[in-house]
Design an enzyme around this catalytic site. Structure first.
Site, PDB file in Angstrom:
ATOM      1  N   SER A  80      11.543 -42.639  12.853  1.00  0.00           N
ATOM      2  CA  SER A  80      11.089 -41.263  12.612  1.00  0.00           C
ATOM      3  C   SER A  80      11.927 -40.231  13.352  1.00  0.00           C
ATOM      4  O   SER A  80      12.121 -40.322  14.570  1.00  0.00           O
ATOM      5  CB  SER A  80       9.625 -41.143  13.056  1.00  0.00           C
ATOM      6  OG  SER A  80       9.256 -39.787  13.175  1.00  0.00           O
ATOM      7  N   ASN A  81      12.394 -39.238  12.603  1.00  0.00           N
ATOM      8  CA  ASN A  81      13.102 -38.107  13.220  1.00  0.00           C
ATOM      9  C   ASN A  81      12.120 -37.140  13.868  1.00  0.00           C
ATOM     10  O   ASN A  81      12.448 -36.461  14.834  1.00  0.00           O
ATOM     11  CB  ASN A  81      13.917 -37.362  12.165  1.00  0.00           C
ATOM     12  CG  ASN A  81      14.885 -38.279  11.451  1.00  0.00           C
ATOM     13  OD1 ASN A  81      15.782 -38.823  12.069  1.00  0.00           O
ATOM     14  ND2 ASN A  81      14.683 -38.479  10.149  1.00  0.00           N
TER      15      ASN A  81
END
Ligand SMILES: *Cc1c(COP(=O)(O)O)cnc(C)c1O
Length: 334
Positions: A80-81
């Site tokens: 996840s960014n």
């Protein structure tokens, strides 16, 4: 309640590198033949590599500070960014950041589990809670309860920072695009971008509605089905617009669900081709989870004229939402 009317009064921290640049993509345009292509570099928002969650976090973290939070909790997938950007701003603000992390693709690959965003999260001091996919929300609640039990005041950020407050970051981005287009003396017919939890798209749509302005926003889904994402975005747009007496039309929500492939987080062959083409024509790095799929969607729409709402004379702005840090986690999966 956050509204368009008072969004200027809503507290906001300023840490994003704004405005992000808009650049022509002449070489890619030439390679594809078709509409005029531009890119808005929201991959360069500055926070530990940047990306689209940074604009949302300016509003969300301001509220967390106002509520005197002493811990942040959020959730996301292994690569996840959103988790990376949340961990980065939490570190900067001196807040412990609990991240509930799941493995949606069920991969045991060491690079996927440890490299890319996970490596950065580790350096950023995120406190990991690894949970089975599908149990993220209940685990967020459990950790929230545990921290409260210890006398702490945790602040929970939803998936992707996609609530009405976070989406204000993209209302602001819509304003920024209109102002930049004015300076460039052009207007954009389309904004095309990767859409997942819906906050980016909802903020953009609400921002253009507020300005009675033309660009149509096309979200290429990286996660939800077309109908589910349209509904999610529309509900958020209504929530943002409601108190300002604007009644957005459902027809403003353009979603394409044809480029997800096997599922969220699983790379596709056409996404990989799009990553290579953008790199080799424009020197721009896309990612396998979001922007590669979005670019694959844009390319396919340009090439396959039939049923394509984008005309050759249109000005198309590809919003680069970031994510290239995730590439390193995919080295064995691509
Ligand atoms: C989160 C993310 C998106 C999707 O944005 P939403 O607001 O969740 O729809 C797109 N691209 C990248 C790189 C992201 O990290």
């Amino acid at each position: 309640m956050v509204t368009l009317n008072n969004s200027d009064d809503v507290s906001r921290l300023e840490f994003a590198h704004l405005p992000t640049k808009i650049e022509p993509m002449k070489a890619l345009q030439k390679a594809l033949g078709g509409p005029n292509l531009f890119v808005k570099r929201d991959d360069c928002t500055g926070l530990a590599g940047g990306g689209n969650k940074t604009r949302k976090l300016e509003f969300i973290m301001a509220e967390a500070k106002e509520q005197k939070a002493d811990a942040i909790i959020t959730q996301g997938s292994v690569q996840s960014n959103h988790v990376r950007q949340t961990a980065a701003i939490s570190a900067k603000l001196g807040l412990p950041c609990h991240v509930v992390v799941s493995n949606p693709i069920g991969s045991e690959d060491e690079q996927y589990l440890k490299n890319g965003n996970m490596l950065l999260n580790h350096f950023l001091g995120a406190i990991f809670h690894k949970v089975p996919h599908g149990t993220e929300v209940e685990n967020v609640s459990r950790i929230e309860g545990e921290l409260k039990g210890e006398g702490k005041n945790p602040y929970v950020i939803p998936l992707g920072g996609s609530n009405a407050l976070g989406a204000l970051g993209y209302v602001e981005c819509a304003r920024e695009i209109l102002s930049q287009a004015g300076n460039m003396n052009i207007h954009f017919d389309w904004i095309v971008h990767a859409s997942a939890s819906g906050g980016t798209q909802a903020g953009l749509v609400a921002g253009f509605v507020e300005n009675h302005s033309k660009p149509r926003v096309l979200g290429i889904s990286a996660m939800m089905s077309e109908s589910e994402l349209s509904e999610t975005v529309f509900e958020l747009v209504k929530e943002i617009c409601q108190p300002s007496n604007l009644s957005p039309d459902k027809a403003l929500i353009n979603v394409n669900g044809d480029f997800i492939g096997e599922g969220y987080g699983v790379s596709t062959a056409e996404g990989l081709k799009a990553i290579k083409l953008a790199a080799r024509t424009e020197g721009i790095i896309l990612d396998p989870v979001y922007t590669g799929k979005a670019m694959a969607g844009l390319i396919s729409l340009i090439k396959d004229k039939e049923g394509n709402p984008i005309r050759d004379s249109d000005n198309v702005l590809f919003l680069h939402t970031g994510g290239s840090q995730g590439l390193y986690g995919y080295i064995n999966l691509l």
